[in-house]
Design an enzyme around this catalytic site. Structure first.
Site, short mmCIF file in Angstrom:
data_model
loop_
_atom_site.label_atom_id
_atom_site.label_comp_id
_atom_site.label_asym_id
_atom_site.label_seq_id
_atom_site.Cartn_x
_atom_site.Cartn_y
_atom_site.Cartn_z
N ASP A 32 -16.84 -8.53 -11.08
CA ASP A 32 -15.60 -8.55 -11.85
C ASP A 32 -15.78 -7.65 -13.07
O ASP A 32 -16.88 -7.62 -13.65
CB ASP A 32 -15.30 -10.00 -12.31
CG ASP A 32 -13.81 -10.24 -12.49
OD1 ASP A 32 -13.22 -9.58 -13.36
OD2 ASP A 32 -13.24 -11.10 -11.77
N SER A 76 -7.84 -7.63 -8.67
CA SER A 76 -6.56 -6.97 -9.01
C SER A 76 -5.83 -7.81 -10.06
O SER A 76 -5.85 -9.03 -9.99
CB SER A 76 -5.64 -6.86 -7.79
OG SER A 76 -4.41 -6.25 -8.18
N TYR A 146 1.91 -2.37 -8.34
CA TYR A 146 1.22 -3.42 -7.59
C TYR A 146 1.60 -3.35 -6.12
O TYR A 146 0.75 -3.30 -5.24
CB TYR A 146 1.60 -4.78 -8.17
CG TYR A 146 0.91 -5.97 -7.56
CD1 TYR A 146 -0.46 -6.17 -7.73
CD2 TYR A 146 1.62 -6.93 -6.83
CE1 TYR A 146 -1.09 -7.28 -7.19
CE2 TYR A 146 1.00 -8.05 -6.29
CZ TYR A 146 -0.36 -8.22 -6.48
OH TYR A 146 -0.99 -9.33 -5.95
#
Ligand code: UDP
Length: 328
Positions: A32, A76, A146
């Site tokens: 991450d 994301s 997105y």
């Protein structure tokens, strides 16, 4: 011991997946860059021998030493406010990020599962949404960063499957909620609960007739786990078909929290989908999966979680003043 890499492993979905794979006896590597992920979500795993954390941005070349059996690409930003605050990172993680994951999978002969989304259907003209619907997406609207990244991600995944023979799985995730959602990510559930906890009015966008269908995190994780271990390559919707209007949802939150605040109305954000409900016969047939947790049960658990957060988080003004970001 099987080894799994979970990108976005410190996020809401990623951290619950880490927990599940640890429980199933895997060696878990969470990766991450902590832009939207939070170390608090995985702090309890650091003491385990079969857990590792890599602080890394998957949009850059990924190196993992040794064997790898599975890669779950869950990195994301995933809320409409995040797309507006960090649009370029959103595009990069869905395009460069998946390219790196697929390249890694090819090198390690690992199976990849990618997190896609109901946003690939855009503002849908087919209801409920079936996997064979191609969608109605505005590529240049605020959600385009997105939606198009996720559509590209699906295309790239199928290309690696067809051209390189990489084993791939695609889950299309519908609205999901539960503990570890960010209080201030702008999504409707944390927005309403945060407002109730701060003693503010609940802000419904539009006339509240738009619908969503909310799935509890434990159900989602079960569906994803089953999909990864199945042999099905095409996209599968995972979500709870129990559809509700946002206006009625606000009333449910008023009841749940016992707040005496009012529901107020603001203009609808641009390209906000009017309706959304997953059609889940594929998941039922192929995975023997369907959601088990009712909204009433799931909301109770989630409310307890939000109540346990600090005052500092609750009143982080910079983060919950969404009006300055929303395009209407
Ligand atoms: N919404 C709302 N009030 C808020 C935040 C969101 O009425 O304070 C609405 C939003 O316009 C949308 C729905 O709730 O119609 C779900 O929004 P969310 O941001 O959770 O995710 P989406 O499903 O749109 O991606």
């Amino acid at each position: 011991m099987k080894k799994v890499l979970i990108t976005g492993g410190a996020g809401f979905l990623g951290s619950h997946l880490c927990d599940r794979f640890i429980k199933e006896g895997y060696h878990v590597i969470a990766m991450d860059n902590l832009i939207t992920g939070r170390l608090e979500n995985i702090e309890h795993l650091f003491k385990l021998e079969n857990f590792e954390f890599y602080h890394h941005d998957v949009s850059k070349f990924i190196h993992v030493p040794g064997d790898l059996d599975y890669i779950l690409h869950f990195a994301s930003p995933a809320s409409p406010i995040d797309y507006l605050k960090i649009p370029i990172q959103t595009l990069k993680v869905g395009s460069l990020g998946i390219h790196n994951c697929l390249g890694l999978a090819k090198a390690k002969k690992a199976r990849v599962l990618i997190a896609s989304t109901s946003e690939v259907y855009g503002d849908p003209m087919v209801h409920p949404q079936t996997e064979d619907y191609w969608g109605n997406v505005n590529p240049i609207g605020p959600r385009g960063v997105y939606d198009e990244a996720k559509r590209f991600q699906e295309a790239m995944t199928m290309a690696y499957h067809r051209f390189h023979g990489v084993e791939t799985r695609i889950v299309r995730i519908f609205n999901t909620y539960g503990p570890r959602m960010r209080l201030n990510d702008g999504r409707v559930l944390p927005a309403f609960i945060g407002q109730a906890l701060r003693g503010e009015d609940l802000t419904v966008f539009g006339d509240g007739s738009q619908t969503r269908s909310f799935c509890f995190i434990d159900d989602l994780v079960e569906g994803i786990y089953r999909l990864l271990l199945s042999d099905y390559v095409e996209p599968v919707n995972i979500g709870n078909p129990d559809e509700i209007s946002i206006g009625d949802f606000a009333e449910e939150i008023v009841k749940l929290t016992g707040t005496d605040q009012k529901v107020i109305y603001k203009d609808l954000p641009k390209d906000d989908p009017k309706q959304r409900q997953p059609e889940i016969s594929k998941a039922k047939e192929i995975l023997g999966w369907e959601p088990k947790v009712s909204r009433q049960e799931g909301l109770k658990v989630t409310y307890e979680y939000f109540k346990s957060l600090s005052e500092e988080e609750l009143y982080d003004k910079d983060h919950y003043n969404f009006d300055k970001y929303i395009i209407r």
